[in-house]
Scaffold this active site. Structure first.
Site, PDB file in Angstrom:
ATOM      1  CG  HIS A 105      -0.171   0.217   2.521  1.00 12.48           C
ATOM      2  ND1 HIS A 105       0.444  -0.806   3.187  1.00 12.48           N
ATOM      3  CD2 HIS A 105       0.068   1.329   3.247  1.00 12.48           C
ATOM      4  CE1 HIS A 105       1.021  -0.340   4.276  1.00 12.48           C
ATOM      5  NE2 HIS A 105       0.816   0.958   4.334  1.00 12.48           N
TER       6      HIS A 105
HETATM    7  C1  UD1 Z   1      -2.099   5.279   5.941  1.00  7.42           C
HETATM    8  C2  UD1 Z   1      -0.828   5.861   6.608  1.00  7.42           C
HETATM    9  C3  UD1 Z   1       0.309   4.870   6.456  1.00  7.42           C
HETATM   10  C4  UD1 Z   1      -0.073   3.512   7.014  1.00  7.42           C
HETATM   11  C5  UD1 Z   1      -1.370   3.044   6.365  1.00  7.42           C
HETATM   12  C6  UD1 Z   1      -1.832   1.760   7.015  1.00  7.42           C
HETATM   13  C7  UD1 Z   1      -0.411   8.279   6.580  1.00  7.42           C
HETATM   14  C8  UD1 Z   1       0.317   9.359   5.914  1.00  7.42           C
HETATM   15  N1  UD1 Z   1      -0.431   7.098   5.940  1.00  7.42           N
HETATM   16  O1  UD1 Z   1      -1.831   5.112   4.567  1.00  7.42           O
HETATM   17  O2  UD1 Z   1       1.443   5.349   7.170  1.00  7.42           O
HETATM   18  O3  UD1 Z   1       0.962   2.598   6.722  1.00  7.42           O
HETATM   19  O4  UD1 Z   1      -2.397   4.035   6.554  1.00  7.42           O
HETATM   20  O5  UD1 Z   1      -2.722   1.057   6.214  1.00  7.42           O
HETATM   21  O6  UD1 Z   1      -0.976   8.484   7.621  1.00  7.42           O
HETATM   22  N2  UD1 Z   1      -9.223   4.340   1.589  1.00  7.42           N
HETATM   23  C9  UD1 Z   1     -10.448   3.731   1.529  1.00  7.42           C
HETATM   24  N3  UD1 Z   1     -11.014   3.334   2.712  1.00  7.42           N
HETATM   25  C10 UD1 Z   1     -10.439   3.524   3.917  1.00  7.42           C
HETATM   26  C11 UD1 Z   1      -9.196   4.153   3.966  1.00  7.42           C
HETATM   27  C12 UD1 Z   1      -8.593   4.567   2.796  1.00  7.42           C
HETATM   28  O7  UD1 Z   1     -11.016   3.530   0.458  1.00  7.42           O
HETATM   29  O8  UD1 Z   1     -11.023   3.116   4.946  1.00  7.42           O
HETATM   30  C13 UD1 Z   1      -8.556   4.732   0.307  1.00  7.42           C
HETATM   31  C14 UD1 Z   1      -8.874   6.156  -0.126  1.00  7.42           C
HETATM   32  O9  UD1 Z   1      -8.962   6.141  -1.519  1.00  7.42           O
HETATM   33  C15 UD1 Z   1      -7.656   6.921   0.296  1.00  7.42           C
HETATM   34  C16 UD1 Z   1      -6.536   5.901   0.141  1.00  7.42           C
HETATM   35  O10 UD1 Z   1      -7.145   4.647   0.484  1.00  7.42           O
HETATM   36  O11 UD1 Z   1      -7.447   8.066  -0.490  1.00  7.42           O
HETATM   37  C17 UD1 Z   1      -5.352   6.162   1.013  1.00  7.42           C
HETATM   38  O12 UD1 Z   1      -5.735   6.265   2.391  1.00  7.42           O
HETATM   39  P1  UD1 Z   1      -4.885   7.120   3.459  1.00  7.42           P
HETATM   40  O13 UD1 Z   1      -5.486   6.929   4.790  1.00  7.42           O
HETATM   41  O14 UD1 Z   1      -4.694   8.503   2.975  1.00  7.42           O
HETATM   42  O15 UD1 Z   1      -3.455   6.467   3.392  1.00  7.42           O
HETATM   43  P2  UD1 Z   1      -3.000   4.962   3.524  1.00  7.42           P
HETATM   44  O16 UD1 Z   1      -2.377   4.565   2.228  1.00  7.42           O
HETATM   45  O17 UD1 Z   1      -4.096   4.107   4.050  1.00  7.42           O
HETATM   46  N1  UDP Z   2      -3.452  -6.697   8.473  1.00  3.43           N
HETATM   47  C1  UDP Z   2      -4.714  -7.272   8.674  1.00  3.43           C
HETATM   48  N2  UDP Z   2      -5.446  -7.645   7.576  1.00  3.43           N
HETATM   49  C2  UDP Z   2      -4.983  -7.512   6.312  1.00  3.43           C
HETATM   50  C3  UDP Z   2      -3.694  -6.945   6.115  1.00  3.43           C
HETATM   51  C4  UDP Z   2      -2.974  -6.542   7.214  1.00  3.43           C
HETATM   52  O1  UDP Z   2      -5.153  -7.427   9.811  1.00  3.43           O
HETATM   53  O2  UDP Z   2      -5.686  -7.882   5.366  1.00  3.43           O
HETATM   54  C5  UDP Z   2      -2.691  -6.243   9.644  1.00  3.43           C
HETATM   55  C6  UDP Z   2      -1.318  -6.838   9.780  1.00  3.43           C
HETATM   56  O3  UDP Z   2      -1.369  -8.014  10.553  1.00  3.43           O
HETATM   57  C7  UDP Z   2      -0.527  -5.736  10.487  1.00  3.43           C
HETATM   58  C8  UDP Z   2      -1.223  -4.457  10.060  1.00  3.43           C
HETATM   59  O4  UDP Z   2      -2.474  -4.863   9.474  1.00  3.43           O
HETATM   60  O5  UDP Z   2      -0.624  -5.835  11.887  1.00  3.43           O
HETATM   61  C9  UDP Z   2      -0.392  -3.723   9.054  1.00  3.43           C
HETATM   62  O6  UDP Z   2      -1.142  -2.694   8.512  1.00  3.43           O
HETATM   63  P1  UDP Z   2      -0.697  -1.911   7.211  1.00  3.43           P
HETATM   64  O7  UDP Z   2       0.141  -2.797   6.368  1.00  3.43           O
HETATM   65  O8  UDP Z   2      -1.949  -1.368   6.616  1.00  3.43           O
HETATM   66  O9  UDP Z   2       0.119  -0.685   7.786  1.00  3.43           O
HETATM   67  P2  UDP Z   2       1.652  -0.450   8.170  1.00  3.43           P
HETATM   68  O10 UDP Z   2       2.039  -1.455   9.185  1.00  3.43           O
HETATM   69  O11 UDP Z   2       2.453  -0.527   6.919  1.00  3.43           O
HETATM   70  O12 UDP Z   2       1.666   0.947   8.704  1.00  3.43           O
END
Ligand code: UD1
Ligand code: UDP
Length: 440
Positions: free
Chosen positions: A209
């Site tokens: 992601h």
């Molecule tokens: C965010 C965090 C990242 C973390 C990740 C965990 C920041 C800068 N980024 O990234 O550090 O590793 O979460 O997963 O805080 N979206 C949905 N539904 C949701 C959430 C997001 O559809 O419930 C989609 C939207 O199109 C959105 C995109 O995902 O624009 C990105 O979401 P965003 O929360 O901005 O960043 P993440 O990539 O999730």
């Molecule tokens: N995770 C989960 N379901 C999924 C994918 C990830 O529960 O389908 C959990 C995973 O075990 C880990 C956390 O989500 O604890 C990681 O989240 P993510 O990769 O979104 O964020 P990051 O750790 O990179 O900030």
């Protein structure tokens, strides 16, 4: 004492759950504030249920948006809640926008901040996470640090060792506690039952992601071209919503989805995901949390990044950085799949993130600080006088605490030969080189 926890995304919920649970068990007053950055049921609500923690007292519902908009809305909402609730300490976790917003707001309100998972550094200032974690570290009062190596990052930046508390990572607490529950329960997700994962072998779990992979078409395409060639594996890909959107917009989603050996499923609940990863032969990911979970669950991991703020996993031997380069991904994946000795070495890498008692150590330290009045943020009232920065070589049996007491000083750096050491209170300094502030 009242503790406020700010969280907003999936990994924050997972990693704060053990601390929230520990606070509840001790009967300490607490509030949970959700920024609403993640809002899909599969990215948020399901985790409160799976991890058996109370649902948030407040949700600011910021939703998706640019960094400025998201962080600005969070700051406004967090400020209103903190003014109303007046907690003694605000806990933020990791490196998301909630951490940046929470830390800025709480510090301006003179509320102590505890940064959980502090001290990590990727040294890549193009990552929003690196900016967030550095900003939070500047404003924090207590630092809950997963490893000594991360503590050394903070020491090198000039932070006092007095507030650096090495706790391990709460992800280990979460993994150990929930894997057992998950094993007893088995898979719940329909999609997984349909895939007969319970009887499936050769599982490769994939998650990605990060903006640098999924928002850049060439990189995403390069990773996908490697996946195409790993056709002996059953690749299970619980897809992050961000990745689904971008792969669709690049026209890459169908190409991947049409491969017989690739199974794209919606994001899984924590229990199903733990079962999946613990059954996997290999994990391919750009997730931070998953690099830590892989080494905790003894599964080899290839990280789809060129740097990591979790270098301990690499030096321990459980994680290899492969970037998004097709040839490197294939070379390392094939080595793990064909060379049992090599794979076993990766599986047996020592987990650097502790034994699963991080939440306990964290809450112990918070209670201790509260009891000793160390959470009160006040302007200094003492006339500070002056101090001189000094360097010394120590040739007597004396611990850090003894040296600081007898020299009215604060030790900054300790070098044991060419190795930097963390100045823990009980470290014997004999034979080491130190730098310290001598108060006049
Ligand atoms: C965010 C965090 C990242 C973390 C990740 C965990 C920041 C800068 N980024 O990234 O550090 O590793 O979460 O997963 O805080 N979206 C949905 N539904 C949701 C959430 C997001 O559809 O419930 C989609 C939207 O199109 C959105 C995109 O995902 O624009 C990105 O979401 P965003 O929360 O901005 O960043 P993440 O990539 O999730
Ligand atoms: N995770 C989960 N379901 C999924 C994918 C990830 O529960 O389908 C959990 C995973 O075990 C880990 C956390 O989500 O604890 C990681 O989240 P993510 O990769 O979104 O964020 P990051 O750790 O990179 O900030």
């Amino acid at each position: 004492m009242k503790i406020a926890t700010i969280l907003g995304t999936r990994p924050e919920i997972i990693k704060m759950a053990p601390i929230i649970d520990e606070i509840s068990k001790r009967g300490i007053d607490q509030i949970i504030l959700h920024t609403g950055q993640h809002y899909d049921k599969e990215m948020s609500d399901n985790f409160f249920c799976d991890l058996e923690i109370p649902t948030p007292d407040y949700n600011i519902h910021v939703g998706s948006g640019t960094h400025g908009k998201q962080t600005g809305l969070m700051m406004k909402g967090i400020e209103e809640v903190l003014i109303e609730e007046k907690p003694d300490i605000v806990l933020v976790q990791g490196d998301t926008n909630a951490v940046l917003a929470g830390a800025l707001v709480a510090s301006k309100l003179h509320i102590a901040i505890g940064h959980v998972e502090a001290g990590l550094r990727s040294f890549d200032m193009t990552m929003p996470e690196e900016i967030n974690r550095r900003a939070a570290d500047v404003t924090s009062t207590m630092y809950f640090i997963p490893t000594e190596q991360s503590a050394l990052n903070l020491l090198a930046e000039g932070f006092s060792h007095k507030n650096l508390i090495i706790t391990g990572n709460t992800v280990v607490d979460a993994c150990f506690r929930h894997l057992e529950i998950a094993k007893k329960r088995g898979f719940e997700e329909k999609s997984l039952e349909e895939l007969y994962i319970e009887n499936m072998n050769n599982i490769l779990t994939l998650t990605m992601h990060r903006a640098e992979n999924v928002d850049v078409k060439e990189r995403a395409a390069s990773i996908i071209s490697a996946l195409k060639e790993l056709s002996d594996m059953n690749i299970i890909f619980p897809i992050h919503p961000r990745t689904k959107h971008t792969l669709e917009s690049f026209g890459l989603f169908d190409e991947l989805n049409n491969l017989d050996h690739v199974h794209i499923v919606k994001p899984l609940g924590y229990l199903d995901f733990l079962l999946l990863t613990s059954k996997s032969t290999l994990i391919l990911t750009d997730s931070g949390g998953l690099q830590e979970e892989a080494i905790t669950l003894n599964v080899p991991v290839l990280t789809l990044r060129y740097n990591t703020e979790r270098p301990e996993t690499v030096t321990a031997g459980g994680n290899i950085l492969v970037g998004s380069d097709k040839e490197i991904i294939l070379e390392k994946a094939n080595k793990i799949l064909s060379d049992k000795e090599f794979a076993d070495q990766m599986r047996n890498a020592k987990n650097p993130y502790g034994v699963g008692n991080s939440a306990k150590l964290t809450v112990d330290a918070i209670q201790d600080y509260y009891k000793n009045g160390l959470l009160d943020i006040k302007a200094p009232e003492d006339i500070m006088g002056s101090f001189t920065r000094k360097m010394a070589s120590v040739d007597e049996d004396i611990t850090v605490a003894e040296f600081e007491g007898s020299h009215n000083s604060l030790i900054h750096m300790v070098f044991d030969g060419d190795k930097m050491r963390f100045p823990a209170d009980d470290l014997n300094l004999n034979g080491m080189m130190i730098t310290y502030d001598k108060r006049e």
